[in-house]
Design a protein around this motif. Structure first.
Motif, PDB file in Angstrom:
ATOM      1  N   SER A  40     174.178  60.752  86.010  1.00  0.00           N
ATOM      2  CA  SER A  40     173.644  62.095  85.820  1.00  0.00           C
ATOM      3  C   SER A  40     172.126  61.958  85.702  1.00  0.00           C
ATOM      4  O   SER A  40     171.607  60.874  85.425  1.00  0.00           O
ATOM      5  N   MET A  41     171.417  63.046  85.926  1.00  0.00           N
ATOM      6  CA  MET A  41     169.963  62.993  85.854  1.00  0.00           C
ATOM      7  C   MET A  41     169.431  64.124  84.998  1.00  0.00           C
ATOM      8  O   MET A  41     169.947  65.244  85.053  1.00  0.00           O
ATOM      9  N   GLN A  42     168.437  63.797  84.186  1.00  0.00           N
ATOM     10  CA  GLN A  42     167.794  64.792  83.334  1.00  0.00           C
ATOM     11  C   GLN A  42     166.287  64.691  83.497  1.00  0.00           C
ATOM     12  O   GLN A  42     165.733  63.588  83.493  1.00  0.00           O
ATOM     13  N   ILE A  43     165.626  65.819  83.654  1.00  0.00           N
ATOM     14  CA  ILE A  43     164.169  65.864  83.770  1.00  0.00           C
ATOM     15  C   ILE A  43     163.596  66.432  82.472  1.00  0.00           C
ATOM     16  O   ILE A  43     163.992  67.511  82.034  1.00  0.00           O
ATOM     17  N   ILE A  44     162.700  65.688  81.863  1.00  0.00           N
ATOM     18  CA  ILE A  44     162.077  66.145  80.620  1.00  0.00           C
ATOM     19  C   ILE A  44     160.846  66.979  80.959  1.00  0.00           C
ATOM     20  O   ILE A  44     159.874  66.482  81.549  1.00  0.00           O
TER      21      ILE A  44
ATOM     22  N   SER B 129     157.878  62.993  73.919  1.00  0.00           N
ATOM     23  CA  SER B 129     158.595  64.263  73.905  1.00  0.00           C
ATOM     24  C   SER B 129     159.739  64.235  72.890  1.00  0.00           C
ATOM     25  O   SER B 129     160.459  63.230  72.781  1.00  0.00           O
ATOM     26  N   PRO B 130     159.943  65.325  72.156  1.00  0.00           N
ATOM     27  CA  PRO B 130     161.084  65.385  71.225  1.00  0.00           C
ATOM     28  C   PRO B 130     162.424  65.332  71.947  1.00  0.00           C
ATOM     29  O   PRO B 130     163.459  65.086  71.315  1.00  0.00           O
ATOM     30  N   GLU B 131     162.399  65.542  73.268  1.00  0.00           N
ATOM     31  CA  GLU B 131     163.648  65.502  74.044  1.00  0.00           C
ATOM     32  C   GLU B 131     164.014  64.091  74.492  1.00  0.00           C
ATOM     33  O   GLU B 131     165.113  63.854  74.981  1.00  0.00           O
ATOM     34  N   TYR B 132     163.084  63.146  74.309  1.00  0.00           N
ATOM     35  CA  TYR B 132     163.276  61.793  74.853  1.00  0.00           C
ATOM     36  C   TYR B 132     164.499  61.104  74.249  1.00  0.00           C
ATOM     37  O   TYR B 132     165.428  60.723  74.986  1.00  0.00           O
ATOM     38  N   PHE B 133     164.521  60.950  72.944  1.00  0.00           N
ATOM     39  CA  PHE B 133     165.646  60.253  72.314  1.00  0.00           C
ATOM     40  C   PHE B 133     166.926  61.084  72.354  1.00  0.00           C
ATOM     41  O   PHE B 133     168.024  60.534  72.355  1.00  0.00           O
ATOM     42  N   LYS B 134     166.774  62.388  72.429  1.00  0.00           N
ATOM     43  CA  LYS B 134     167.961  63.234  72.609  1.00  0.00           C
ATOM     44  C   LYS B 134     168.619  62.925  73.947  1.00  0.00           C
ATOM     45  O   LYS B 134     169.844  62.819  74.048  1.00  0.00           O
TER      46      LYS B 134
END
Length: 262
Positions: A236-240, A251-256
């Motif tokens: 799967s792929m996620q773009i921050i 980014s606060p989304e990094y470790f999430k």
């Protein structure tokens, strides 16, 4: 019979072509000889002590690993970027993965490790580290960031990782180099190609590709091409959003994103 203007111009043109060809070949030779200094930027180790370092059992070099010990079956192995001191990344992972033992490898020439880095040497060291960790921790997450994503995907294609996490990954280093050095035969000059796409199709464990929206180093198209090589349903792929290549971990989304689904 005196030379004509045409013959003089012809000789001048030939001489100019020879000079340009010689200069081009010299640049190619320089690129070949010094290419690894353009790929690897070894950093000293800023954090840690002898108590938090592991030395791998390798004959031809002393390869160090920054460690956060933890009992239990779970471990995480991390491979950093080409200019990263991985010891600085360990505290954040220690907080995000409290139930995992952590192993952050310092490539040869980095963080007190001896020797010189190369794709094949790093790949061998990575397998040695995995095998050592696996003896005590059978559930291993493999994480690779930037340059390290190529190390991680190759390792996960040949070792029983539990999960694979790739941060700002690329399809191949050769592809990136060809984009930067457009006028040179990179395909024939480059020794360390890090062809991640070759290994992606052999990955069977859950994999996440984490990209930065504004990555100024690795184009999103390269990450997308790598993603297309994984078997359907594996990755799967996620773009921050709002993140750059080097700022993604801020980014606060990094470790999430890294811990999502664990």
């Amino acid at each position: 019979m005196p030379p004509t203007n045409v013959s003089r111009m012809s000789r001048t043109l030939v001489l100019l072509v020879v000079i340009l060809a010689a200069a081009y070949l010299s640049l190619c030779a320089a690129l070949y000889v010094f290419q690894r200094s353009l790929i690897y930027y070894p950093q000293p180790r800023a954090a840690g002590s002898a108590d938090t370092l592991l030395t791998l059992p390798i004959d031809d070099a002393q390869v160090l690993v920054s460690v956060r010990s933890h009992d239990g079956p779970k471990a995480l192995i991390y491979f950093g970027g080409n200019a990263e001191d991985v010891s600085l990344s360990l505290p954040g992972f220690a907080e995000a993965f409290p139930d995992h033992a952590l192993y952050f490898m310092h490539y040869r020439g980095y963080g007190g490790s001896s020797g010189s880095p190369s794709e094949e040497a790093i790949a061998r060291d990575a397998m040695t580290l995995f095998d050592k960790v696996y003896a005590d921790h059978p559930h291993i997450i493999v994480v690779g960031r930037s340059l390290g994503s190529g190390v991680a995907v190759r390792l996960a294609s040949s070792r029983p990782a539990t999960r694979l996490l790739l941060v700002t990954p690329y399809n191949s280093l050769e592809e990136l180099a060809a984009r930067q050095f457009r006028w040179f035969p990179v395909r024939w000059l480059l020794q360390d190609k890090f062809e991640s796409w070759r290994y992606a199709s052999h990955i069977a464990v859950p994999t996440r590709l984490i990209a930065a929206e504004h990555d100024e180093v690795i184009p999103n198209s390269s990450t997308q091409r790598l993603y297309s090589h994984f078997a359907k349903g594996v990755a799967s792929m996620q773009i921050i959003k709002g993140a750059g290549h080097n700022s993604i971990s801020d980014s606060p989304e990094y470790f999430k994103a890294l811990g999502n689904g664990l």
